[in-house]
Design a protein around this motif. Structure first.
Motif, PDB file in Angstrom:
ATOM      1  N   ALA A 144       0.836  -1.205   0.000  1.00  0.00           N
ATOM      2  CA  ALA A 144       0.000   0.000   0.000  1.00  0.00           C
ATOM      3  C   ALA A 144       0.866   1.248   0.000  1.00  0.00           C
ATOM      4  CB  ALA A 144      -0.923  -0.008   1.221  1.00  0.00           C
ATOM      5  N   CYS A 145       1.943   1.200   0.768  1.00  0.00           N
ATOM      6  CA  CYS A 145       2.868   2.318   0.838  1.00  0.00           C
ATOM      7  C   CYS A 145       3.535   2.545  -0.520  1.00  0.00           C
ATOM      8  CB  CYS A 145       3.920   2.027   1.912  1.00  0.00           C
ATOM      9  SG  CYS A 145       4.920   3.441   2.402  1.00  0.00           S
ATOM     10  N   ALA A 146       4.015   1.480  -1.137  1.00  0.00           N
ATOM     11  CA  ALA A 146       4.655   1.593  -2.443  1.00  0.00           C
ATOM     12  C   ALA A 146       3.705   2.159  -3.486  1.00  0.00           C
ATOM     13  CB  ALA A 146       5.174   0.220  -2.883  1.00  0.00           C
ATOM     14  N   SER A 147       2.453   1.715  -3.443  1.00  0.00           N
ATOM     15  CA  SER A 147       1.461   2.211  -4.395  1.00  0.00           C
ATOM     16  C   SER A 147       1.250   3.719  -4.246  1.00  0.00           C
ATOM     17  CB  SER A 147       0.142   1.466  -4.193  1.00  0.00           C
ATOM     18  OG  SER A 147      -0.837   1.930  -5.098  1.00  0.00           O
ATOM     19  N   LEU A 148       1.207   4.186  -3.005  1.00  0.00           N
ATOM     20  CA  LEU A 148       1.034   5.621  -2.761  1.00  0.00           C
ATOM     21  C   LEU A 148       2.254   6.412  -3.227  1.00  0.00           C
ATOM     22  CD1 LEU A 148      -0.668   5.563   0.747  1.00  0.00           C
ATOM     23  CD2 LEU A 148      -1.644   6.533  -1.350  1.00  0.00           C
ATOM     24  N   VAL A 149       3.437   5.877  -2.998  1.00  0.00           N
ATOM     25  CA  VAL A 149       4.650   6.561  -3.460  1.00  0.00           C
ATOM     26  C   VAL A 149       4.617   6.716  -4.975  1.00  0.00           C
ATOM     27  CG1 VAL A 149       7.167   6.365  -3.695  1.00  0.00           C
ATOM     28  CG2 VAL A 149       6.076   5.847  -1.503  1.00  0.00           C
ATOM     29  N   VAL A 150       4.231   5.664  -5.670  1.00  0.00           N
ATOM     30  CA  VAL A 150       4.139   5.724  -7.134  1.00  0.00           C
ATOM     31  C   VAL A 150       3.100   6.757  -7.560  1.00  0.00           C
ATOM     32  CG1 VAL A 150       3.454   4.424  -9.191  1.00  0.00           C
ATOM     33  CG2 VAL A 150       4.956   3.375  -7.472  1.00  0.00           C
ATOM     34  N   ASP A 151       1.943   6.745  -6.926  1.00  0.00           N
ATOM     35  CA  ASP A 151       0.874   7.677  -7.292  1.00  0.00           C
ATOM     36  C   ASP A 151       1.296   9.126  -7.080  1.00  0.00           C
ATOM     37  OD1 ASP A 151      -0.753   5.574  -7.968  1.00  0.00           O
ATOM     38  OD2 ASP A 151      -1.945   5.628  -6.132  1.00  0.00           O
ATOM     39  N   TYR A 152       1.927   9.396  -5.955  1.00  0.00           N
ATOM     40  CA  TYR A 152       2.326  10.777  -5.649  1.00  0.00           C
ATOM     41  C   TYR A 152       3.532  11.231  -6.460  1.00  0.00           C
ATOM     42  CZ  TYR A 152      -0.845  11.630  -1.698  1.00  0.00           C
ATOM     43  OH  TYR A 152      -1.950  11.852  -0.916  1.00  0.00           O
ATOM     44  N   ALA A 153       4.419  10.314  -6.821  1.00  0.00           N
ATOM     45  CA  ALA A 153       5.590  10.701  -7.611  1.00  0.00           C
ATOM     46  C   ALA A 153       5.170  11.278  -8.954  1.00  0.00           C
ATOM     47  CB  ALA A 153       6.510   9.502  -7.810  1.00  0.00           C
ATOM     48  N   ALA A 154       4.249  10.604  -9.626  1.00  0.00           N
ATOM     49  CA  ALA A 154       3.602  11.097 -10.846  1.00  0.00           C
ATOM     50  C   ALA A 154       4.551  11.828 -11.791  1.00  0.00           C
ATOM     51  CB  ALA A 154       2.437  12.016 -10.469  1.00  0.00           C
TER      52      ALA A 154
ATOM     53  N   GLY B 203      13.308  -2.925  -7.082  1.00  0.00           N
ATOM     54  CA  GLY B 203      12.694  -2.077  -8.098  1.00  0.00           C
ATOM     55  C   GLY B 203      11.206  -1.847  -7.994  1.00  0.00           C
ATOM     56  N   ALA B 204      10.617  -2.028  -6.823  1.00  0.00           N
ATOM     57  CA  ALA B 204       9.164  -1.849  -6.682  1.00  0.00           C
ATOM     58  C   ALA B 204       8.721  -0.478  -7.176  1.00  0.00           C
ATOM     59  CB  ALA B 204       8.741  -2.041  -5.220  1.00  0.00           C
ATOM     60  N   ILE B 205       9.472   0.560  -6.835  1.00  0.00           N
ATOM     61  CA  ILE B 205       9.120   1.918  -7.255  1.00  0.00           C
ATOM     62  C   ILE B 205       9.696   2.224  -8.628  1.00  0.00           C
ATOM     63  CG2 ILE B 205       9.215   4.365  -6.635  1.00  0.00           C
ATOM     64  CD1 ILE B 205       7.614   2.560  -4.680  1.00  0.00           C
ATOM     65  N   ALA B 206      10.980   1.944  -8.811  1.00  0.00           N
ATOM     66  CA  ALA B 206      11.657   2.299 -10.054  1.00  0.00           C
ATOM     67  C   ALA B 206      10.971   1.696 -11.280  1.00  0.00           C
ATOM     68  CB  ALA B 206      13.116   1.845  -9.988  1.00  0.00           C
TER      69      ALA B 206
ATOM     70  N   VAL C 119      12.463  12.714  -6.621  1.00  0.00           N
ATOM     71  CA  VAL C 119      13.177  11.736  -5.803  1.00  0.00           C
ATOM     72  C   VAL C 119      12.147  10.889  -5.067  1.00  0.00           C
ATOM     73  CG1 VAL C 119      14.772  11.360  -3.884  1.00  0.00           C
ATOM     74  CG2 VAL C 119      15.185  13.232  -5.494  1.00  0.00           C
ATOM     75  N   THR C 120      12.353   9.575  -5.067  1.00  0.00           N
ATOM     76  CA  THR C 120      11.465   8.672  -4.347  1.00  0.00           C
ATOM     77  C   THR C 120      12.288   7.746  -3.456  1.00  0.00           C
ATOM     78  OG1 THR C 120      11.507   7.040  -6.152  1.00  0.00           O
ATOM     79  CG2 THR C 120       9.704   8.651  -6.155  1.00  0.00           C
ATOM     80  N   SER C 121      11.637   7.225  -2.431  1.00  0.00           N
ATOM     81  CA  SER C 121      12.243   6.192  -1.597  1.00  0.00           C
ATOM     82  C   SER C 121      11.132   5.488  -0.835  1.00  0.00           C
ATOM     83  CB  SER C 121      13.252   6.790  -0.615  1.00  0.00           C
ATOM     84  OG  SER C 121      13.893   5.757   0.127  1.00  0.00           O
ATOM     85  N   ASN C 122      11.274   4.180  -0.671  1.00  0.00           N
ATOM     86  CA  ASN C 122      10.236   3.415   0.012  1.00  0.00           C
ATOM     87  C   ASN C 122      10.857   2.366   0.932  1.00  0.00           C
ATOM     88  OD1 ASN C 122       7.334   2.813   0.306  1.00  0.00           O
ATOM     89  ND2 ASN C 122       7.876   0.827  -0.578  1.00  0.00           N
ATOM     90  N   PHE C 123      10.507   2.413   2.227  1.00  0.00           N
ATOM     91  CA  PHE C 123      10.918   1.422   3.218  1.00  0.00           C
ATOM     92  C   PHE C 123      12.432   1.222   3.260  1.00  0.00           C
ATOM     93  CE2 PHE C 123       6.686   0.621   4.254  1.00  0.00           C
ATOM     94  CZ  PHE C 123       6.573  -0.386   5.201  1.00  0.00           C
ATOM     95  N   ALA C 124      13.179   2.314   3.331  1.00  0.00           N
ATOM     96  CA  ALA C 124      14.642   2.195   3.386  1.00  0.00           C
ATOM     97  C   ALA C 124      15.281   3.203   4.343  1.00  0.00           C
ATOM     98  CB  ALA C 124      15.227   2.370   1.984  1.00  0.00           C
TER      99      ALA C 124
END
Length: 219
Positions: free
Chosen positions: A29-39, A54-57, A113-118
Motif C-alpha cells: 500500500a505504501c509503495a502504491s502511494l509513493v508511485v501515485d504521488y511521484a507522478a 525495483g518496486a518503485i523504479a 526523488v522517491t524512496s520506500n521502506f529504506a
C-alpha cells in the motif's frame, strides 16, 4: 545507523530472491502511494533511493524519461535488473548509491526523488543528511514512504525491529523537509508506524496550488 552499510548490504543480498514475496500488505500500500504521488512527466528523471528490487523504479519507468535506481545491495539490484529485462524497460539504471552519496553525476538533472521502506535504517541525524542530499539534487518533488512513528514507538509492532531499524517520528521527517525549503503537501497514514510524506518546492508547489491538488492529510 545500527549496522554498517556493508552489513545491511549483505543482509539484503541474502534475502533478495525471496524479498518481493515476503512483503506485507502495508508495504505494498505504501509503495502504491509513493508511485501515485511521484507522478513523473514523460520528460522527468527520477532518482529512486534504496531501490531494492525495483518496486518503485520499475513502476515509474513507463511514465518517466529515465529512472536512476540506487541501492547498496548488489543482490537486490540484480533482481531489479532481471525484472527490468523481463518487462523490456530500458530506461532504468540500477547502480550502487547510498542515501548520503547516491553517486550521480554533478550535472545530472533530477526532477523527482522517491524512496520506500529504506530510510528508517539511518539514525535521525543521518536521515536529515540524506534529505539534505535529496534536496541538493534540485528535485521539485520528494516522495518518501517509510516506517515512521505517528505516536509513541512500539518495539513489538511488526514494522519495527530494534536491532536493525531506527525509525523517526513523522514530525522529525516533516521538519527535515521544511528546513531544506520544501513544503509538505501530503501525509498519508498507512499504519500507525508507516507513513508516506510528499514534499514539494518552487514552481511545483505553485502549480499544485493553482490546480487545487495540494493536499494536507492529517498525521
Amino acid at each position: 545507523m545500527k549496522k554498517t552499510v556493508e552489513e545491511h548490504a549483505a543482509r539484503f543480498s541474502e534475502k533478495a530472491a525471496e524479498y518481493d514475496d515476503s512483503k506485507s500488505d502495508e508495504y505494498h500500500a505504501c509503495a502504491s502511494l509513493v508511485v501515485d504521488y511521484a507522478a513523473p512527466n514523460a520528460d522527468d528523471v527520477v532518482l529512486d533511493l534504496g531501490a531494492g528490487t525495483g518496486a518503485i523504479a520499475l513502476a515509474l519507468a513507463p511514465d518517466a524519461e529515465r529512472v536512476l535506481a540506487r541501492d547498496i545491495s548488489e543482490g537486490m539490484m540484480e533482481e531489479g535488473r532481471r525484472k527490468a529485462d523481463e518487462r523490456g524497460l530500458a530506461n532504468v539504471a540500477f547502480a550502487y548509491g547510498e542515501f548520503r552519496d547516491p553517486e550521480i553525476d554533478p550535472d545530472q538533472r533530477v526532477d523527482v526523488v522517491t524512496s520506500n521502506f529504506a530510510l528508517h535504517h539511518l539514525a535521525d541525524d543521518e536521515k536529515r543528511a540524506a534529505i539534505r542530499e535529496m534536496a541538493a539534487t534540485g528535485a521539485r518533488r520528494i516522495v518518501l514512504g517509510d516506517v515512521a512513528f505517528f505516536e509513541e514507538p512500539d518495539p513489538e509492532a511488526p514494522f519495527y525491529g530494534p536491532e536493525v531499524d531506527d525509525p523517526a517520528t513523522v514530525g522529525t521527517l516533516v521538519e527535515a523537509f521544511t528546513v531544506e525549503g520544501f513544503a509538505v503537501t501530503a501525509v498519508e497514514r498507512v499504519h500507525d508506524q508507516v507513513a508516506v510524506i510528499v514534499a514539494e518546492r518552487g514552481a511545483a508547489l505553485a502549480d499544485a496550488a493553482e490546480t487545487g491538488s495540494v493536499e494536507g492529510r492529517g498525521a
